[in-house]
Scaffold this motif. Structure first.
Motif, PDB file in Angstrom:
ATOM      1  N   ALA A 137       0.878  -1.088   0.200  1.00 28.06           N
ATOM      2  CA  ALA A 137       0.042   0.063  -0.131  1.00 28.06           C
ATOM      3  C   ALA A 137       0.520   1.209  -0.176  1.00 28.06           C
ATOM      4  O   ALA A 137       0.288   2.353  -0.807  1.00 28.06           O
ATOM      5  CB  ALA A 137      -0.661   0.120   2.017  1.00 28.06           C
ATOM      6  N   ALA A 138       1.644   1.483   0.621  1.00 30.97           N
ATOM      7  CA  ALA A 138       2.677   2.710   0.420  1.00 30.97           C
ATOM      8  C   ALA A 138       4.039   1.894  -0.680  1.00 30.97           C
ATOM      9  O   ALA A 138       4.265   3.580  -0.854  1.00 30.97           O
ATOM     10  CB  ALA A 138       3.572   2.541   1.965  1.00 30.97           C
ATOM     11  N   ASP A 143       8.786  -0.329  -7.303  1.00 31.95           N
ATOM     12  CA  ASP A 143       9.418   0.340  -6.439  1.00 31.95           C
ATOM     13  C   ASP A 143      11.001   0.104  -4.972  1.00 31.95           C
ATOM     14  O   ASP A 143      11.636   1.219  -4.730  1.00 31.95           O
ATOM     15  CB  ASP A 143       8.506   1.230  -5.671  1.00 31.95           C
ATOM     16  CG  ASP A 143       7.374   2.015  -6.445  1.00 31.95           C
ATOM     17  OD1 ASP A 143       7.425   2.032  -7.256  1.00 31.95           O
ATOM     18  OD2 ASP A 143       6.159   2.160  -5.654  1.00 31.95           O
ATOM     19  N   LYS A 144      10.699  -0.385  -4.327  1.00 35.82           N
ATOM     20  CA  LYS A 144      11.362  -1.075  -3.803  1.00 35.82           C
ATOM     21  C   LYS A 144      12.583  -1.813  -4.519  1.00 35.82           C
ATOM     22  O   LYS A 144      13.332  -1.567  -3.854  1.00 35.82           O
ATOM     23  CB  LYS A 144      11.043  -1.923  -2.296  1.00 35.82           C
ATOM     24  CG  LYS A 144       9.678  -2.003  -1.421  1.00 35.82           C
ATOM     25  CD  LYS A 144      11.058  -1.510  -0.802  1.00 35.82           C
ATOM     26  CE  LYS A 144       9.881  -1.216   0.621  1.00 35.82           C
ATOM     27  NZ  LYS A 144      10.803  -0.347   1.605  1.00 35.82           N
ATOM     28  N   ARG A 244      18.656  -3.747 -13.064  1.00 30.04           N
ATOM     29  CA  ARG A 244      17.503  -4.044 -12.576  1.00 30.04           C
ATOM     30  C   ARG A 244      16.593  -3.863 -14.118  1.00 30.04           C
ATOM     31  O   ARG A 244      15.795  -3.612 -15.115  1.00 30.04           O
ATOM     32  CB  ARG A 244      16.557  -2.908 -11.744  1.00 30.04           C
ATOM     33  CG  ARG A 244      15.379  -3.312 -10.901  1.00 30.04           C
ATOM     34  CD  ARG A 244      14.764  -1.736 -10.653  1.00 30.04           C
ATOM     35  NE  ARG A 244      13.975  -1.268 -10.703  1.00 30.04           N
ATOM     36  CZ  ARG A 244      12.702  -1.244 -12.058  1.00 30.04           C
ATOM     37  NH1 ARG A 244      12.161  -1.677 -11.375  1.00 30.04           N
ATOM     38  NH2 ARG A 244      12.349   0.457 -12.109  1.00 30.04           N
ATOM     39  N   THR A 245      15.528  -5.034 -13.797  1.00 27.97           N
ATOM     40  CA  THR A 245      13.959  -5.152 -14.623  1.00 27.97           C
ATOM     41  C   THR A 245      13.160  -5.963 -13.676  1.00 27.97           C
ATOM     42  O   THR A 245      12.890  -7.484 -13.176  1.00 27.97           O
ATOM     43  CB  THR A 245      14.860  -7.364 -15.046  1.00 27.97           C
ATOM     44  OG1 THR A 245      13.081  -7.244 -15.937  1.00 27.97           O
ATOM     45  CG2 THR A 245      15.040  -8.059 -14.303  1.00 27.97           C
ATOM     46  N   SER A 246      11.993  -5.266 -13.311  1.00 28.23           N
ATOM     47  CA  SER A 246      11.324  -5.432 -12.769  1.00 28.23           C
ATOM     48  C   SER A 246      11.519  -5.252 -11.435  1.00 28.23           C
ATOM     49  O   SER A 246      12.138  -4.561 -11.016  1.00 28.23           O
ATOM     50  CB  SER A 246      10.147  -6.069 -12.798  1.00 28.23           C
ATOM     51  OG  SER A 246       8.816  -6.137 -11.947  1.00 28.23           O
ATOM     52  N   ASN A 247      10.933  -6.981 -10.690  1.00 33.59           N
ATOM     53  CA  ASN A 247      11.692  -6.416  -9.183  1.00 33.59           C
ATOM     54  C   ASN A 247      12.779  -7.318  -8.379  1.00 33.59           C
ATOM     55  O   ASN A 247      13.046  -7.873  -7.895  1.00 33.59           O
ATOM     56  CB  ASN A 247      10.291  -6.842  -8.535  1.00 33.59           C
ATOM     57  CG  ASN A 247       9.748  -8.471  -8.899  1.00 33.59           C
ATOM     58  OD1 ASN A 247       9.551  -8.227  -9.678  1.00 33.59           O
ATOM     59  ND2 ASN A 247       9.184  -8.928  -7.714  1.00 33.59           N
TER      60      ASN A 247
END
Length: 287
Positions: A137-138, A143-144, A244-247
């Motif tokens: 939710a944050a 993003d992480k 980085r590729t997605s997560n």
């Protein structure tokens, strides 16, 4: 006649309260029906104060491939040449790699290879890290993962989005500098009867540095380090690519250690091998 009229009036008075009650109930029912229709449209629930937003979806990748099996044998042999004296079994064991100890194979895995000849020793490492947000939710998983990537980019002391020209270069004349081809010094050396140094040779490959890369996954950078020169120690070159590729964060480390001092592994060739491997892994994740 008066008695009958009185009886009729009494009956009317008894019926009127019932009619009034039925009318009131009908009006209340109509009001409730209107609220129910609004609720069915979703406007009542959307307007509730303090409602929490929907959590972000999970990252694209829910598991990780085995890095020891992510490289094809042809690429491994090109990056890790071996001595001819090795048996087939020894060579197969070398190219199989050594997996890192991992307590969660869906979150962090790695594999290492080491190969040597009489001229040099080469080391290769490939690691995958799947980043998960525990509060989507944050922040989403992506993003992480980007936070992890930016932290590594900062630790590498690289500018973002890429290197800029130095103030002295910006203040110079419009004619671009050509440090890779110092023809006057090379001619002077030849006239003196000496052989030109590798750095002064026009055919010497340019020295490439660390930088941010474009077109590799979502974002990536290359970190090139050359160990200090010594009288007896050879200079080792280590090239690291992180993207980085997605997560998922992919890390590749490739080191070339010559056996004799005075031999410097070229940056162009070393970086090209790592970049080609990184591109192949990025395409593997995009499949």
């Amino acid at each position: 006649m008066q008695r009958k009229a009185g009886q009729a009036g009494t009956a009317v008075r008894r019926v009127l309260p019932g009619i009034a009650m039925l009318t009131a109930l009908a009006a209340g029912t109509a009001g409730l029906t209107g609220c129910t229709g609004d609720s069915g449209g979703g406007t009542v629930s959307d307007s509730k104060p303090g409602g929490s937003p929907a959590p972000a979806p999970a990252g694209k990748y829910r598991s990780l491939p085995s890095p020891c099996k992510a490289l094809d044998s042809k690429r491994l042999k090109a990056m890790l040449p071996t001595q001819d004296s090795l048996t087939d079994e020894q060579r197969d064991a070398l190219y199989a790699g050594t997996a890192d100890t991992s307590y969660d194979g869906d979150r962090h895995v790695g594999c290492r290879w080491t190969a040597g000849t009489t001229a040099e020793t080469r080391l290769l490492y490939v690691g995958f890290e799947r980043v998960v947000s525990y509060d989507r939710a944050a922040a989403s998983d992506d993003d992480k993962a980007r936070q992890v990537y930016v932290r590594q980019l900062t630790d590498a002391k690289l500018p973002f989005p890429g290197p800029t020209a130095s103030p002295s270069a910006s203040a110079s004349s419009a004619t671009p500098a050509t440090p890779a081809t110092p023809a006057p010094s090379t001619s002077a050396s030849a006239a003196a009867g000496g052989s030109p140094s590798p750095s002064g040779s026009p055919s010497a490959p340019p020295e490439l540095g660390s930088r941010v890369l474009e077109g590799l996954g979502n974002e990536g950078f290359l970190d090139d380090k050359l160990s200090a020169a010594g009288a007896t120690a050879a200079q080792a070159r280590s090239v690291r690519i992180v993207f980085r590729t997605s997560n998922v964060i992919v890390t590749i480390e490739y080191s070339v250690q010559p056996s004799l001092p005075g031999v410097v592994p070229p940056s162009t060739e070393t970086q090209d091998k790592v970049r080609q491997l990184a591109q192949a892994l990025a395409e593997r994740f995009s499949d």
